[in-house]
Scaffold this motif. Structure first.
Motif, short mmCIF file in Angstrom:
data_model
loop_
_atom_site.label_atom_id
_atom_site.label_comp_id
_atom_site.label_asym_id
_atom_site.label_seq_id
_atom_site.Cartn_x
_atom_site.Cartn_y
_atom_site.Cartn_z
N GLN A 38 -19.28 -7.93 25.00
CA GLN A 38 -19.65 -8.99 24.06
C GLN A 38 -21.08 -9.45 24.30
OE1 GLN A 38 -17.12 -12.44 24.20
NE2 GLN A 38 -18.19 -13.49 22.54
N ALA A 39 -21.44 -9.64 25.57
CA ALA A 39 -22.81 -10.05 25.92
C ALA A 39 -23.82 -9.01 25.46
CB ALA A 39 -22.91 -10.27 27.42
N HIS A 40 -23.48 -7.74 25.65
CA HIS A 40 -24.36 -6.63 25.31
C HIS A 40 -24.76 -6.68 23.83
CE1 HIS A 40 -25.16 -2.03 25.87
NE2 HIS A 40 -26.13 -2.64 25.21
N LEU A 41 -23.79 -6.71 22.95
CA LEU A 41 -24.07 -6.66 21.52
C LEU A 41 -24.58 -7.98 20.98
CD1 LEU A 41 -20.98 -4.56 20.33
CD2 LEU A 41 -23.32 -3.78 20.79
N GLN A 42 -24.02 -9.07 21.47
CA GLN A 42 -24.40 -10.38 20.95
C GLN A 42 -25.81 -10.76 21.36
OE1 GLN A 42 -21.17 -13.23 20.86
NE2 GLN A 42 -22.56 -14.91 21.36
N PHE A 43 -26.18 -10.45 22.60
CA PHE A 43 -27.53 -10.77 23.09
C PHE A 43 -28.57 -9.95 22.33
CE2 PHE A 43 -31.08 -10.31 26.14
CZ PHE A 43 -31.37 -11.65 26.34
N ASN A 44 -28.27 -8.68 22.06
CA ASN A 44 -29.19 -7.83 21.31
C ASN A 44 -29.33 -8.31 19.87
OD1 ASN A 44 -29.69 -6.20 23.50
ND2 ASN A 44 -28.19 -4.65 22.94
N ASN A 130 -40.38 1.66 24.20
CA ASN A 130 -39.45 2.52 23.46
C ASN A 130 -38.03 2.28 23.95
OD1 ASN A 130 -41.44 3.95 21.87
ND2 ASN A 130 -42.05 4.97 23.78
N LEU A 131 -37.50 1.12 23.62
CA LEU A 131 -36.15 0.79 24.03
C LEU A 131 -35.14 1.58 23.21
CD1 LEU A 131 -36.21 -3.11 24.44
CD2 LEU A 131 -36.02 -1.41 26.25
N PRO A 132 -34.05 1.99 23.82
CA PRO A 132 -32.97 2.63 23.04
C PRO A 132 -32.30 1.59 22.14
CG PRO A 132 -32.25 2.19 25.28
CD PRO A 132 -33.71 1.87 25.25
N LEU A 133 -31.50 2.07 21.19
CA LEU A 133 -30.78 1.19 20.30
C LEU A 133 -29.32 1.10 20.71
CD1 LEU A 133 -32.18 2.40 16.83
CD2 LEU A 133 -33.08 0.60 18.32
N ASP A 134 -28.72 -0.08 20.51
CA ASP A 134 -27.29 -0.19 20.79
C ASP A 134 -26.50 0.35 19.59
OD1 ASP A 134 -27.24 -2.15 18.80
OD2 ASP A 134 -27.14 -3.83 20.19
N LYS A 135 -25.19 0.29 19.64
CA LYS A 135 -24.39 0.90 18.58
C LYS A 135 -24.48 0.15 17.25
CE LYS A 135 -19.99 -1.34 19.89
NZ LYS A 135 -18.61 -1.06 20.37
N ASN A 136 -25.08 -1.03 17.27
CA ASN A 136 -25.32 -1.76 16.02
C ASN A 136 -26.72 -1.54 15.48
OD1 ASN A 136 -22.75 -2.85 15.99
ND2 ASN A 136 -23.35 -4.72 17.08
N GLY A 137 -27.51 -0.72 16.17
CA GLY A 137 -28.85 -0.39 15.70
C GLY A 137 -29.92 -1.36 16.13
N ASN A 138 -29.61 -2.27 17.05
CA ASN A 138 -30.60 -3.22 17.56
C ASN A 138 -31.22 -2.72 18.85
OD1 ASN A 138 -30.06 -5.19 15.51
ND2 ASN A 138 -28.21 -5.80 16.63
N LYS A 139 -32.47 -3.10 19.10
CA LYS A 139 -33.11 -2.73 20.36
C LYS A 139 -32.27 -3.25 21.53
CE LYS A 139 -37.98 -2.50 18.94
NZ LYS A 139 -39.35 -3.02 19.21
N ASP A 140 -32.07 -2.40 22.52
CA ASP A 140 -31.15 -2.75 23.61
C ASP A 140 -31.86 -3.54 24.71
OD1 ASP A 140 -28.91 -2.92 25.15
OD2 ASP A 140 -28.38 -0.80 24.93
N LEU A 141 -32.20 -4.77 24.39
CA LEU A 141 -32.84 -5.65 25.37
C LEU A 141 -31.89 -5.98 26.51
CD1 LEU A 141 -35.29 -7.38 26.17
CD2 LEU A 141 -34.33 -9.24 24.80
#
Length: 218
Positions: A38-44, A130-141
């Motif tokens: 949840q933190a991963h996707l929500q924070f991104n 060049n950050l990767p993207l998470d599964k929702n397409g957001n930069k994986d900060l």
């Protein structure tokens, strides 16, 4: 005299704005304490929203300007006080000053150095890396934050910097109250309590974030 007053007012207003920003930043970063996925996707998603919002972008420019003005004004005040053999933190009512009030320049310098490191590790990489993207397409900060906080030495730097920030805030808020003319016997005690509580909550909260992530991912 007028230039000194203007300098203190600039220090006060930029400091209060930065304190307000710290609160907003703190509340946003509380998402790091959520369960991992949840933190991963929500924070991104939160970071993506901030980076694409025109209002937030405008405020960010005010933030950068405030940091620079606050640092430069602090440097000028420190140099001026040294030349005049005075001390900006000395209580003119004759009360003994705290060690942190006598060393605001040192604390401010530590915080400024930390900000340079912090901006380089997070803001610069997020904006230009060049950050990767998470599964929702957001930069994986989130992954970047986790990887940085896996390093014990960075966590240590962060803790030391947050301690410096806490003491800097305690004196800074107290000084701002006096600069704004709110120093009144009826209310000063409560202003001090609120200021200290805010300073402790902000500095302790930010301190716990890297510690939490360090032990969560080790």
């Amino acid at each position: 005299m007028q230039s000194t007053l203007l300098s203190k007012m600039l220090m006060c207003l930029t400091g209060l704005f930065l304190s307000f920003f710290l609160l907003i930043h703190f509340l946003g970063n509380l998402q790091l304490f959520l369960p991992k996925e949840q933190a991963h996707l929500q924070f991104n998603a939160y970071s993506h929203f901030l980076s694409g919002n025109i209002v937030i972008k405008t405020i960010s420019y005010i933030l950068y300007a405030s940091i620079i003005l606050h640092a430069l004004d602090g440097l000028l005040i420190t140099l001026k006080n040294k030349r005049s053999a005075a001390n900006y933190q000395t209580d003119r009512r004759g009360r003994a000053s705290k060690w942190y009030s006598r060393n605001m320049g040192v604390l401010g310098t530590l915080i400024l150095i930390f900000l340079v490191i912090h901006f380089q590790n997070f803001w610069y990489v997020y904006k230009f890396g060049n950050l990767p993207l998470d599964k929702n397409g957001n930069k994986d900060l989130y992954i970047l934050v986790v990887n940085v906080f896996k390093e014990w030495w960075y966590v240590l730097i962060y803790i030391i910097s947050m301690i410096a920030l806490g003491y800097h805030l305690i004196h800074g808020i107290y000084s701002a109250i006096r600069t704004l003319g709110l120093y009144h016997p009826k209310f000063i005690r409560w202003f001090k309590i609120v200021g200290i509580a805010y300073s402790v909550i902000i500095s302790l909260g930010f301190t716990l974030m890297p510690i939490y992530l360090f032990f969560t991912y080790h």
